[in-house]
Design a protein around this motif. Structure first.
Motif, short mmCIF file in Angstrom:
data_model
loop_
_atom_site.label_atom_id
_atom_site.label_comp_id
_atom_site.label_asym_id
_atom_site.label_seq_id
_atom_site.Cartn_x
_atom_site.Cartn_y
_atom_site.Cartn_z
N ARG A 173 0.84 -1.21 0.00
CA ARG A 173 0.00 0.00 0.00
C ARG A 173 0.87 1.25 0.00
NH1 ARG A 173 -4.77 1.58 4.35
NH2 ARG A 173 -5.50 3.41 3.20
N ASP A 199 2.24 1.68 -3.45
CA ASP A 199 1.22 2.11 -4.41
C ASP A 199 0.75 3.54 -4.17
OD1 ASP A 199 1.25 -0.38 -5.60
OD2 ASP A 199 -0.55 -1.11 -4.56
N GLU A 200 0.53 3.90 -2.90
CA GLU A 200 -0.16 5.14 -2.59
C GLU A 200 0.76 6.30 -2.19
OE1 GLU A 200 -3.33 4.41 0.19
OE2 GLU A 200 -4.22 2.86 -1.07
N LEU A 201 2.02 6.02 -1.91
CA LEU A 201 2.96 7.08 -1.54
C LEU A 201 4.17 7.10 -2.47
CD1 LEU A 201 2.89 6.60 2.36
CD2 LEU A 201 1.50 8.16 0.98
N GLU A 239 -3.20 14.23 -3.49
CA GLU A 239 -3.44 12.80 -3.37
C GLU A 239 -2.55 12.17 -2.31
OE1 GLU A 239 -3.79 8.80 -6.17
OE2 GLU A 239 -2.95 10.64 -7.02
N PHE A 240 -1.30 12.60 -2.24
CA PHE A 240 -0.37 12.09 -1.24
C PHE A 240 -0.92 12.32 0.16
CE2 PHE A 240 3.31 12.48 1.56
CZ PHE A 240 4.08 11.37 1.21
N ARG A 279 -4.06 12.98 1.07
CA ARG A 279 -5.29 12.20 1.26
C ARG A 279 -4.95 10.76 1.63
NH1 ARG A 279 -8.72 9.95 -3.66
NH2 ARG A 279 -6.75 8.83 -3.72
N ASN A 280 -3.97 10.20 0.92
CA ASN A 280 -3.57 8.82 1.21
C ASN A 280 -2.94 8.69 2.58
OD1 ASN A 280 -4.56 8.17 -1.30
ND2 ASN A 280 -2.55 8.00 -2.27
N ASP A 332 -3.60 10.46 5.22
CA ASP A 332 -4.68 10.52 6.21
C ASP A 332 -5.35 9.15 6.36
OD1 ASP A 332 -4.24 13.19 6.73
OD2 ASP A 332 -5.86 13.90 5.42
N ARG A 333 -5.57 8.48 5.26
CA ARG A 333 -6.19 7.16 5.30
C ARG A 333 -5.26 6.12 5.92
NH1 ARG A 333 -8.97 7.09 -0.75
NH2 ARG A 333 -10.64 8.56 -0.27
N ILE A 334 -4.00 6.20 5.56
CA ILE A 334 -3.00 5.26 6.12
C ILE A 334 -2.88 5.43 7.63
CG2 ILE A 334 -0.51 4.84 6.20
CD1 ILE A 334 -0.58 5.23 3.08
#
Length: 197
Positions: A92, A95-97, A127-128, A130-131, A133-135
């Protein structure tokens, strides 16, 4: 002894940090990407590469996973649910960072000038964050997987460090605090000192 090819100002930092955490001796060739030394062992010209005897391993995450498995540290055992969860978090982060940071880097300097689209960077920064915050809601604390420092922490912290260097503002205070705590680890500090030489 292992040999690491790649400047610490790259994903090679992850490999060096893992080796320091595991207490394994290594020799560092701080070659930059696309240099003759890395091209001799990796046709893509990407760093890092890990040499073990005549064997060559590439890709920072593959390398640190191999080292963790071989030396019995920084990871849950293969074949366990804990390992699957750790691998999922690590992927993750990639993919996300990592992918977002690398896209920004490509549009800053890696791509030919006529292929760069600098206007994409504000969207990537949004996007970074936002991701992140979710992580942050998924981190078990004090480390990614709970009470044990793992290679997932190495990847996440490296991404946070990279974001700082790339002028990606990190807005999540919990992530800022986490990064500060990880950077205080002696093994991280030893590798950070290599970048000042």
């Amino acid at each position: 002894m292992y040999k690491v090819i790649g400047t610490p100002l790259s994903r090679s930092f992850r490999v060096l940090w893992a080796l320091e955490e595991l207490g394994q001796p290594y020799e560092l060739n701080p070659a930059p990407p696309q240099s003759p030394d890395i091209l001799a062992v990796n046709a893509s010209g990407k760093v890092p590469a890990l040499m073990e005897g005549e064997a060559v391993l590439t890709d920072s995450t593959a390398i640190i996973t191999y080292l963790a498995d071989k030396h019995g540290g920084l990871t849950a055992p293969a074949g366990t649910l804990a390992r699957a969860q750790q691998d999922a978090m690590t992927q993750r982060f990639l993919d996300e960072l990592d992918a977002i940071l690398w896209t920004a880097a490509r549009h800053s300097f890696a791509l030919p000038k006529d292929q760069r689209v600098p206007e994409v960077k504000p969207s990537l920064k949004w996007e970074f964050n936002r991701n992140l915050d979710r992580i942050e809601t998924q981190i078990k604390g004090p480390f990614v997987m709970g009470e044990e420092f793992t290679l997932a922490d190495i990847v996440l912290t490296h991404c946070l460090n990279w974001a700082y260097g790339a002028k990606f503002p990190v807005e999540n205070q919990a992530m800022l605090d986490y990064g500060k705590a990880m950077r205080s680890r002696p093994a991280h500090q030893r590798v950070a000192a290599l970048m000042k030489k």
